[in-house]
Design a protein around this motif. Structure first.
Motif, PDB file in Angstrom:
ATOM      1  N   ILE A  82      -1.965  -9.045  -3.401  1.00  0.00           N
ATOM      2  CA  ILE A  82      -1.204 -10.129  -3.289  1.00  0.00           C
ATOM      3  C   ILE A  82      -1.993 -11.440  -3.706  1.00  0.00           C
ATOM      4  O   ILE A  82      -3.338 -11.341  -3.553  1.00  0.00           O
ATOM      5  CB  ILE A  82      -1.253 -10.590  -1.688  1.00  0.00           C
ATOM      6  N   ARG A 124      -5.835 -14.873  -3.732  1.00  0.00           N
ATOM      7  CA  ARG A 124      -6.931 -13.991  -4.420  1.00  0.00           C
ATOM      8  C   ARG A 124      -7.869 -14.820  -5.276  1.00  0.00           C
ATOM      9  O   ARG A 124      -7.263 -15.281  -6.231  1.00  0.00           O
ATOM     10  CB  ARG A 124      -6.089 -12.843  -4.879  1.00  0.00           C
ATOM     11  N   ARG A 141     -14.826   2.094  -6.067  1.00  0.00           N
ATOM     12  CA  ARG A 141     -13.568   0.746  -6.280  1.00  0.00           C
ATOM     13  C   ARG A 141     -13.379   0.464  -7.379  1.00  0.00           C
ATOM     14  O   ARG A 141     -12.297   0.246  -7.850  1.00  0.00           O
ATOM     15  CB  ARG A 141     -14.610  -0.361  -5.666  1.00  0.00           C
ATOM     16  N   ARG A 144      -7.522   6.882  -3.084  1.00  0.00           N
ATOM     17  CA  ARG A 144      -8.425   5.901  -2.634  1.00  0.00           C
ATOM     18  C   ARG A 144      -9.915   6.331  -2.429  1.00  0.00           C
ATOM     19  O   ARG A 144     -10.716   5.726  -1.771  1.00  0.00           O
ATOM     20  CB  ARG A 144      -8.200   5.116  -1.330  1.00  0.00           C
ATOM     21  N   LYS A 193       0.797  -1.075   0.000  1.00  0.00           N
ATOM     22  CA  LYS A 193      -0.054  -0.043   0.035  1.00  0.00           C
ATOM     23  C   LYS A 193       1.059   1.235   0.008  1.00  0.00           C
ATOM     24  O   LYS A 193       0.476   2.168  -0.748  1.00  0.00           O
ATOM     25  CB  LYS A 193      -1.053   0.033   1.176  1.00  0.00           C
ATOM     26  N   ARG A 220      -1.693   6.933  -5.588  1.00  0.00           N
ATOM     27  CA  ARG A 220      -2.922   6.145  -5.378  1.00  0.00           C
ATOM     28  C   ARG A 220      -4.046   6.994  -4.890  1.00  0.00           C
ATOM     29  O   ARG A 220      -3.886   7.426  -3.628  1.00  0.00           O
ATOM     30  CB  ARG A 220      -2.842   4.871  -4.892  1.00  0.00           C
TER      31      ARG A 220
HETATM   32  N1  LIG Z   1      -5.332 -10.682  -1.500  1.00  0.00           N
HETATM   33  C1  LIG Z   1      -5.239  -9.635  -1.288  1.00  0.00           C
HETATM   34  N2  LIG Z   1      -4.347  -8.499  -1.470  1.00  0.00           N
HETATM   35  C2  LIG Z   1      -4.335  -7.180  -1.058  1.00  0.00           C
HETATM   36  N3  LIG Z   1      -5.533  -6.883  -0.453  1.00  0.00           N
HETATM   37  C3  LIG Z   1      -6.540  -7.697  -0.218  1.00  0.00           C
HETATM   38  C4  LIG Z   1      -6.425  -8.854  -0.614  1.00  0.00           C
HETATM   39  N4  LIG Z   1      -7.501  -9.585   0.073  1.00  0.00           N
HETATM   40  C5  LIG Z   1      -8.271  -8.783   0.773  1.00  0.00           C
HETATM   41  N5  LIG Z   1      -7.533  -7.626   0.697  1.00  0.00           N
HETATM   42  C6  LIG Z   1      -7.839  -6.350   1.358  1.00  0.00           C
HETATM   43  O1  LIG Z   1      -8.524  -5.196   0.705  1.00  0.00           O
HETATM   44  C7  LIG Z   1      -7.990  -4.020   0.705  1.00  0.00           C
HETATM   45  C8  LIG Z   1      -7.661  -3.595  -0.677  1.00  0.00           C
HETATM   46  O2  LIG Z   1      -7.770  -2.456  -0.583  1.00  0.00           O
HETATM   47  P1  LIG Z   1      -7.269  -1.451  -1.913  1.00  0.00           P
HETATM   48  O3  LIG Z   1      -7.461   0.072  -1.464  1.00  0.00           O
HETATM   49  O4  LIG Z   1      -6.207  -1.843  -2.667  1.00  0.00           O
HETATM   50  O5  LIG Z   1      -8.677  -1.611  -2.730  1.00  0.00           O
HETATM   51  P2  LIG Z   1      -8.859  -1.544  -4.031  1.00  0.00           P
HETATM   52  O6  LIG Z   1      -7.280  -1.657  -4.834  1.00  0.00           O
HETATM   53  O7  LIG Z   1      -9.708  -0.474  -4.780  1.00  0.00           O
HETATM   54  O8  LIG Z   1      -9.427  -3.288  -4.297  1.00  0.00           O
HETATM   55  P3  LIG Z   1      -8.847  -4.090  -5.589  1.00  0.00           P
HETATM   56  O9  LIG Z   1      -7.434  -4.109  -5.476  1.00  0.00           O
HETATM   57  O10 LIG Z   1      -9.628  -5.369  -5.414  1.00  0.00           O
HETATM   58  O11 LIG Z   1      -9.476  -3.441  -6.852  1.00  0.00           O
HETATM   59  C9  LIG Z   1      -6.726  -4.447   1.374  1.00  0.00           C
HETATM   60  O12 LIG Z   1      -6.477  -3.438   2.397  1.00  0.00           O
HETATM   61  C10 LIG Z   1      -6.809  -5.619   2.041  1.00  0.00           C
HETATM   62  O13 LIG Z   1      -7.154  -5.353   3.471  1.00  0.00           O
END
Ligand SMILES: Nc1ncnc2c1ncn2[C@@H]1O[C@H](COP(=O)(O)OP(=O)(O)OP(=O)(O)O)[C@@H](O)[C@H]1O
Ligand SMILES: Nc1nc2c(c(=O)[nH]1)N=C(CO)CN2
Length: 160
Positions: free
Chosen positions: A95, A112, A85, A81, A71, A79
């Motif tokens: 991951i 995942r 989504r 946030r 992150k 990035r």
């Molecule tokens: N395999 C994974 N790898 C990374 N994050 C994960 C995983 N499984 C669950 N998560 C959770 O999801 C959150 C993803 O947050 P992030 O802000 O990256 O969302 P996002 O990137 O918008 O979602 P996505 O990557 O699914 O499109 C992480 O903080 C983590 O807690």
């Protein structure tokens, strides 16, 4: 040491962000093994095309620490946030697998589920580890690709 596979994606300033991400990952984790880079249309929303790849590396960090470190790298590349989504993103690092762990660890679901859903994750995984087995399904990535519905997504390899 754990062996980790992560997926990397960007559809905003994508060449700069992918190259920068690979530099930051190499600085933090040492040697990376990289798949080819693929371009594909945005899945799930109407937006610019993505670049995606998969990277493999070793780490002593726990799953939670690794998630945090990734992150921080996402944040380095601007990035945002706050948006929905499914919207454009400067850099997304997820991951895919951490050794053969199956379950939820510090909020991270492993493996995942995007691995089997999206060609932009599965195909670069196959490039790196065709004969390795998906930890939960106990089937090789090459076999998962064989059965993947190729009509579902158009993607093509690019050189940066
Ligand atoms: N395999 C994974 N790898 C990374 N994050 C994960 C995983 N499984 C669950 N998560 C959770 O999801 C959150 C993803 O947050 P992030 O802000 O990256 O969302 P996002 O990137 O918008 O979602 P996505 O990557 O699914 O499109 C992480 O903080 C983590 O807690
Ligand atoms: N082609 C492509 N589409 C996406 C991607 C991505 O990395 N590549 N990531 C998303 C949100 O994580 C949503 N849609």
């Amino acid at each position: 040491m754990a062996v980790v596979y992560v997926s990397i994606g960007s559809n905003i300033d994508r060449e700069k962000n992918i190259k920068g991400c690979l530099q930051s990952l190499a600085q933090t984790f040492g040697g990376l093994t990289l798949s080819p880079i693929y371009e594909s249309e945005a899945v799930g929303f109407d937006g610019d095309n993505f670049y995606n790849l998969v990277a493999k590396f070793d780490t002593d960090l726990s799953v939670g620490e690794l998630n945090q470190a990734l992150k921080e790298i996402e944040d380095e590349y601007g990035r945002d946030r706050s948006g929905p989504r499914f919207s454009g993103r400067t850099l997304d690092i997820d991951i895919l697998t951490y050794d053969d762990l199956v379950g939820t660890f510090d909020g991270v679901e492993l493996p995942r589920d995007e691995i089997t859903k999206n060609a932009f994750v599965l195909l670069p995984m196959v490039d790196l580890a065709p004969d390795e087995k998906h930890p939960e399904l106990d089937v090789t990535y090459a076999r998962l690709w064989f059965f993947y519905d190729k009509e579902k997504q158009n993607l093509w390899q690019v050189e940066l």
